[in-house]
Motif scaffolding. Structure first.
Motif, PDB file in Angstrom:
ATOM      1  N   GLY A  25     129.319 112.999 -22.518  1.00  0.00           N
ATOM      2  CA  GLY A  25     128.277 113.235 -23.509  1.00  0.00           C
ATOM      3  C   GLY A  25     127.848 111.950 -24.191  1.00  0.00           C
ATOM      4  O   GLY A  25     128.351 110.857 -23.902  1.00  0.00           O
ATOM      5  N   PRO A  26     126.916 112.056 -25.135  1.00  0.00           N
ATOM      6  CA  PRO A  26     126.400 110.866 -25.809  1.00  0.00           C
ATOM      7  C   PRO A  26     127.380 110.321 -26.852  1.00  0.00           C
ATOM      8  O   PRO A  26     127.999 111.079 -27.593  1.00  0.00           O
ATOM      9  N   VAL A  27     127.508 108.998 -26.879  1.00  0.00           N
ATOM     10  CA  VAL A  27     128.405 108.319 -27.814  1.00  0.00           C
ATOM     11  C   VAL A  27     127.651 107.155 -28.440  1.00  0.00           C
ATOM     12  O   VAL A  27     127.016 106.370 -27.732  1.00  0.00           O
ATOM     13  N   LEU A  28     127.708 107.046 -29.755  1.00  0.00           N
ATOM     14  CA  LEU A  28     127.132 105.903 -30.460  1.00  0.00           C
ATOM     15  C   LEU A  28     128.281 105.045 -30.972  1.00  0.00           C
ATOM     16  O   LEU A  28     129.075 105.486 -31.803  1.00  0.00           O
ATOM     17  N   VAL A  29     128.364 103.810 -30.464  1.00  0.00           N
ATOM     18  CA  VAL A  29     129.393 102.872 -30.914  1.00  0.00           C
ATOM     19  C   VAL A  29     128.734 101.849 -31.825  1.00  0.00           C
ATOM     20  O   VAL A  29     127.942 101.020 -31.383  1.00  0.00           O
ATOM     21  N   VAL A  30     129.028 101.953 -33.113  1.00  0.00           N
ATOM     22  CA  VAL A  30     128.491 101.012 -34.104  1.00  0.00           C
ATOM     23  C   VAL A  30     129.464  99.839 -34.157  1.00  0.00           C
ATOM     24  O   VAL A  30     130.582  99.975 -34.650  1.00  0.00           O
ATOM     25  N   ALA A  31     129.015  98.700 -33.624  1.00  0.00           N
ATOM     26  CA  ALA A  31     129.919  97.562 -33.437  1.00  0.00           C
ATOM     27  C   ALA A  31     129.442  96.362 -34.241  1.00  0.00           C
ATOM     28  O   ALA A  31     128.470  95.697 -33.870  1.00  0.00           O
TER      29      ALA A  31
END
Length: 548
Positions: A25-31
Motif C-alpha cells: 500500500g501507499p507509504v509516506l516517509v517524511v525524511a
C-alpha cells in the motif's frame, strides 16, 4: 554483500525499520536532512528482494543522476547480482526507457542548450528571447501552463508563439529528435492507452519515489499512470526541502499525499546523523516559521558542537578574504596577510581537513565572481558545482556508463568515451567531481543532497536571502526552505556571512542582514562584526617629518 536477511536491519533505528518493512500500500516517509533517507531506501529494496519480489518488479525514481547512481551502487554492494533488473533512475531516464520500448528507430535527444540554439535559429533573434520561449514550451509540456491553445488567441504575441511552437516541433521531427521535456510528456501520451499502461502496471509492482516533494504535474501524471490497484507506492521526501518551484515542482503533491491516498501510512525519520546538535537545532528553529509543511522535529544524534558564527563584514571582498583565511587556518597554513596584521589565528592542529571538506554556498550565480577572484588569488583549489569545466573526468564517464547500462541493460557499465542519448541526460548537477581535493563553490539549489564538514553561507543579506532583487512575487517560505537546505549541508562548522555593502548587478549597494538570521536562537550563535580596514593616508596629505 548480505549473508543473512537480518543484516538488512543492522544499524537502523525503529522508524527506519518501519519504513523498510511497510511494503504494501501507499507509504509516506517524511525524511528530514541527514536522517538516513538513502540508507532506508536501499534497505527497503533489499528487504523486497529477500521477500521474494523479482528485481524487475521494483522501480526506484529519484531526481538527479548522481543520487540514482549512488543508490544503485549501494544496492549492488548490498545484494550483488540479486539486484540485476531493478530500475533505479530519474524520471527522464525512465521516460526514455518507455519511449524506447515503443520506438525501434534511432531517435536522438535534444538537450536544453541545443533546444535554445534551435529556437534561436528559428526565431532569428537573441538568445535571451529563445531562452524565454524555451521556458514557455517547457511549462506547457510539464502541464504548468494551459495548452488549449493559448496559441489560438487573437493577440499577435500568441499567434507569433503559435508559429514558433509549430516550427520548433517540425524541426524536431525533421531531426528525428525529442527534447528533454518530451521524455516525460511522450510516455504519458503512450500510457493513456490502457493496454500499454497495463504492461507497466504489471511490471512495476513496487514503486519508490525519492524527493517526492520535487515532482511536477507531468511527473505526477506519469506516476499515477504507472500505479496499479495495489498502490504499492513509497513516497520519500521532506516538505521543508521543497526548493524547485521555479522548475514547476508542486509541494502540494507531498502535503496532499494522504488526501490522494487515504489509506497511506506516514513514517517520520527525525534522527539527524549528519550535523552537530547546534546546527540541527538552529536550522529547525528557522524552518518552524513556515506554515506549509509537515511538522517534525530534528533530533541530533551528535554532540552539541561549536556555535554557529554569524559574521558581519564590510563588503563582499572582505567576505572572500575571510573565507580564505578560515580555510588556510584549518589547513595548517597562515597567510602573509595574517602575519602582517599580527592577527591571532586559532590552532586547528587537532583537526584533519582536506580542501574538499569545505563548501561555500550562495544564493545567486552573480555572487560567484568575487569569491572566485579570492580563491584564484589565494591559490586554493576550487570547483564551481554545476559549471561545465570542459575537462573530462572519470566521474562523468562513470555517470554516462551508469546511464547507458540502464538504457541498454544488456551492456556492461564500464566507463568509456560516451556519447549519444547517456550523455544527453547529463544535467548541471553532474558537473561535480567529489573526488577532487578542492573547495566546492555552489548555489543553494546545487547544494541539495550534499554535505560538508565546514560550510560558509555567503551573502546572507536582505535582498539575497530571501532573494527579492529584480524579482516580483517572491515566495518567502520557499526562500526560507533554501536557507534551511544551505544550513543543513554543514556537519561540524557553519558560518553565516553578511556584508554591509556589496557589488552586485553592476552597482555597489548598502546591505542589511538577512531577516532569517534573526530567527536563530541567540544561545546557538556567536555574532561578530569585522570592521573595515583603515585607509592609509595619502603621502601628499602628510607633513614630512625630520626623519621620514
Amino acid at each position: 554483500m548480505l549473508n543473512h536477511h537480518s543484516e538488512i536491519f543492522d544499524g537502523l533505528n525503529d522508524a527506519q525499520k518501519q519504513a523498510v518493512t511497510t511494503t504494501l500500500g501507499p507509504v509516506l516517509v517524511v525524511a528530514g536532512p541527514g536522517t538516513g533517507k538513502t540508507l532506508t531506501i536501499v534497505r527497503r529494496i533489499a528487504h523486497l528482494i529477500h521477500q521474494g519480489v523479482k528485481p524487475e518488479n521494483i522501480l526506484a525514481v529519484t531526481f538527479t543522476n548522481r543520487a540514482a547512481r549512488e543508490m544503485k551502487e549501494r544496492v549492488t554492494a548490498l545484494l550483488g547480482d540479486a539486484c540485476r533488473g531493478i530500475f533505479i533512475g530519474t524520471f527522464h531516464l525512465l521516460g526514455l526507457r518507455i519511449i524506447s520500448d515503443h520506438r525501434t528507430d534511432d531517435f536522438t535527444i535534444v538537450n536544453r542548450e541545443e533546444q535554445i540554439e534551435l529556437l534561436k535559429e528559428l526565431m532569428k533573434g537573441p538568445k535571451k528571447k529563445a531562452r524565454q520561449v524555451c521556458e514557455r514550451i517547457s511549462r506547457i509540456k510539464n502541464f504548468l501552463e494551459a495548452a488549449e491553445n493559448p496559441l489560438e488567441a487573437d493577440d499577435g504575441g500568441s499567434r507569433e508563439f503559435n508559429d514558433i511552437f509549430k516550427s520548433y516541433h517540425a524541426a524536431l521531427k525533421h531531426r528525428n529528435a525529442v527534447d528533454f521535456d518530451d521524455l516525460v510528456k511522450t510516455p504519458i501520451e503512450l500510457l493513456e492507452d490502457n493496454d500499454k499502461a497495463q504492461i507497466y502496471k504489471e511490471r512495476f509492482q513496487y514503486i519508490i519515489v525519492d524527493e517526492y516533494q520535487d515532482i511536477n504535474p507531468a511527473q505526477y501524471r506519469l506516476l499515477r499512470l504507472l500505479l496499479n490497484s495495489s498502490s504499492n507506492l513509497c513516497a520519500v521526501g521532506d516538505s521543508d526541502q521543497a526548493i524547485y518551484a521555479f522548475r514547476g515542482a508542486d509541494i502540494g503533491n507531498f502535503l496532499n499525499f494522504e488526501r490522494d491516498f487515504p489509506q497511506a501510512v506516514r513514517i517520520t525519520l527525525s534522527n539527524n546523523y549528519r550535523s552537530t546538535g547546534t546546527i540541527a537545532k538552529a536550522s529547525d528553529s528557522v524552518i518552524r516559521h513556515n506554515r506549509k509543511r509537515i511538522d517534525k522535529t530534528l533530533s541530533a544524534t551528535r554532540a552539541q558542537g561549536d556555535s554557529i558564527t554569524v559574521l558581519s563584514l564590510p563588503d563582499d571582498r572582505a567576505e572572500g578574504e575571510l573565507i580564505i583565511r578560515e580555510i588556510e587556518a584549518r589547513m595548517g597554513g597562515t597567510s602573509h596577510d595574517q602575519m602582517r596584521r599580527n592577527e591571532a589565528v586559532r590552532d586547528y592542529a587537532d583537526c584533519s581537513y582536506r580542501f574538499s571538506d569545505f563548501a561555500v554556498i550562495f544564493r545567486t550565480n552573480a555572487q560567484a565572481k568575487t569569491l572566485e577572484e579570492a580563491f584564484s588569488a589565494s591559490g586554493i583549489p576550487y570547483q564551481v558545482i554545476g559549471r561545465k569545466s570542459g575537462v573530462k573526468t572519470r566521474e562523468l564517464d562513470e555517470t554516462t556508463a551508469f546511464l547507458r547500462s540502464l538504457i541498454n541493460p544488456g551492456e556492461d557499465a564500464e566507463p568509456r568515451e560516451s556519447g549519444g542519448r547517456e550523455a544527453k541526460l547529463l544535467t548541471s548537477a553532474d558537473y561535480f567531481d567529489p573526488r577532487a581535493d578542492a573547495v566546492a563553490l555552489m548555489t543553494m539549489h546545487m547544494a541539495k543532497g550534499l554535505e560538508f564538514p565546514v560550510v560558509f553561507m555567503a551573502g546572507c543579506e536582505d535582498g539575497l536571502v530571501p532573494c527579492t532583487i529584480m524579482k516580483d512575487g517572491v515566495d518567502i517560505e520557499e526562500e526560507r526552505r533554501l536557507f534551511y537546505v544551505g544550513m543543513t549541508r554543514a556537519k561540524d562548522v557553519l558560518f553565516l556571512l553578511h556584508a554591509r555593502n556589496r557589488f552586485l548587478y553592476g552597482q555597489r549597494l548598502p546591505a542589511l542582514p538577512a531577516p532569517f538570521l534573526a530567527e536563530l536562537p541567540d544561545s546557538l550563535v556567536e555574532r561578530r562584526v569585522m570592521q573595515a580596514k583603515e585607509k592609509k593616508e595619502k603621502a601628499k596629505d602628510r607633513q614630512m617629518g625630520l626623519f621620514s
